[in-house]
Write a protein that holds these residues in place. Structure first.
Motif, mmCIF file in Angstrom:
data_model
loop_
_atom_site.group_PDB
_atom_site.id
_atom_site.type_symbol
_atom_site.label_atom_id
_atom_site.label_comp_id
_atom_site.label_asym_id
_atom_site.label_seq_id
_atom_site.Cartn_x
_atom_site.Cartn_y
_atom_site.Cartn_z
ATOM 1 N N LYS A 8 -48.312 22.439 19.117
ATOM 2 C CA LYS A 8 -47.204 22.261 20.066
ATOM 3 C C LYS A 8 -47.430 21.018 20.920
ATOM 4 C CE LYS A 8 -45.850 27.069 20.851
ATOM 5 N NZ LYS A 8 -45.791 28.129 21.866
ATOM 6 N N GLU A 12 -44.962 17.818 20.907
ATOM 7 C CA GLU A 12 -44.294 17.357 22.128
ATOM 8 C C GLU A 12 -44.637 15.908 22.422
ATOM 9 O OE1 GLU A 12 -45.648 20.323 24.895
ATOM 10 O OE2 GLU A 12 -43.777 21.445 24.739
ATOM 11 N N GLN A 13 -45.901 15.549 22.247
ATOM 12 C CA GLN A 13 -46.304 14.167 22.505
ATOM 13 C C GLN A 13 -45.595 13.204 21.555
ATOM 14 O OE1 GLN A 13 -50.479 14.802 21.949
ATOM 15 N NE2 GLN A 13 -50.903 14.833 24.140
ATOM 16 N N GLY A 16 -41.747 13.138 22.179
ATOM 17 C CA GLY A 16 -41.517 12.426 23.437
ATOM 18 C C GLY A 16 -41.677 10.925 23.292
ATOM 19 N N GLU A 19 -38.652 9.598 21.318
ATOM 20 C CA GLU A 19 -37.441 9.585 22.154
ATOM 21 C C GLU A 19 -37.497 8.481 23.191
ATOM 22 O OE1 GLU A 19 -36.175 13.158 24.093
ATOM 23 O OE2 GLU A 19 -36.090 14.265 22.221
ATOM 24 N N GLU A 34 -36.101 11.483 29.240
ATOM 25 C CA GLU A 34 -36.361 12.769 28.594
ATOM 26 C C GLU A 34 -37.583 12.663 27.678
ATOM 27 O OE1 GLU A 34 -32.832 14.064 26.579
ATOM 28 O OE2 GLU A 34 -31.744 14.374 28.445
ATOM 29 N N GLY A 35 -37.696 11.563 26.979
ATOM 30 C CA GLY A 35 -38.844 11.344 26.104
ATOM 31 C C GLY A 35 -40.141 11.277 26.887
ATOM 32 N N SER A 37 -40.709 12.670 29.716
ATOM 33 C CA SER A 37 -40.961 14.016 30.201
ATOM 34 C C SER A 37 -41.602 14.888 29.117
ATOM 35 C CB SER A 37 -39.642 14.639 30.674
ATOM 36 O OG SER A 37 -39.827 15.986 31.028
ATOM 37 N N LYS A 38 -41.080 14.825 27.913
ATOM 38 C CA LYS A 38 -41.647 15.616 26.807
ATOM 39 C C LYS A 38 -43.061 15.161 26.480
ATOM 40 C CE LYS A 38 -37.332 16.909 24.615
ATOM 41 N NZ LYS A 38 -36.450 16.737 23.467
ATOM 42 N N GLU A 39 -43.273 13.857 26.515
ATOM 43 C CA GLU A 39 -44.605 13.336 26.232
ATOM 44 C C GLU A 39 -45.604 13.818 27.288
ATOM 45 O OE1 GLU A 39 -46.743 9.125 25.074
ATOM 46 O OE2 GLU A 39 -44.766 9.063 25.985
ATOM 47 N N LYS A 41 -45.335 16.518 29.105
ATOM 48 C CA LYS A 41 -45.518 17.955 28.919
ATOM 49 C C LYS A 41 -46.547 18.207 27.817
ATOM 50 C CE LYS A 41 -42.877 22.151 27.989
ATOM 51 N NZ LYS A 41 -41.559 22.691 27.632
ATOM 52 N N GLY A 42 -46.479 17.456 26.743
ATOM 53 C CA GLY A 42 -47.454 17.573 25.667
ATOM 54 C C GLY A 42 -48.850 17.198 26.127
#
Length: 57
Positions: A8, A12-13, A16, A19, A34-35, A37-39, A41-42
């Motif tokens: 996961k 996510e990394q 992200g 994106e 958004e990218g 942020s996802k990166e 989070k990862g």
């Protein structure tokens, strides 16, 4: 590190990062944000799992 959590985090990394780059290339700051942020989070998920592993050993 549990294999599913590691997967996961890497997903996510990667998503992200892609994106973020697409957003920057297209001039769309919302997608880029958004990218990022996802990166992040990862990255946090990865750090959490590494911390849990360190405490086990």
């Amino acid at each position: 590190m549990s294999a599913s959590e590691k997967a996961k985090a890497k997903t996510e990394q990667t998503v992200g990062k892609v994106e973020k780059e697409v957003g920057h290339a297209a001039g769309n700051e919302r997608i880029a944000a958004e990218g990022e942020s996802k990166e992040a989070k990862g990255d946090l998920r990865d750090a959490k799992e590494k911390g849990k592993d360190a405490l086990k050993h």
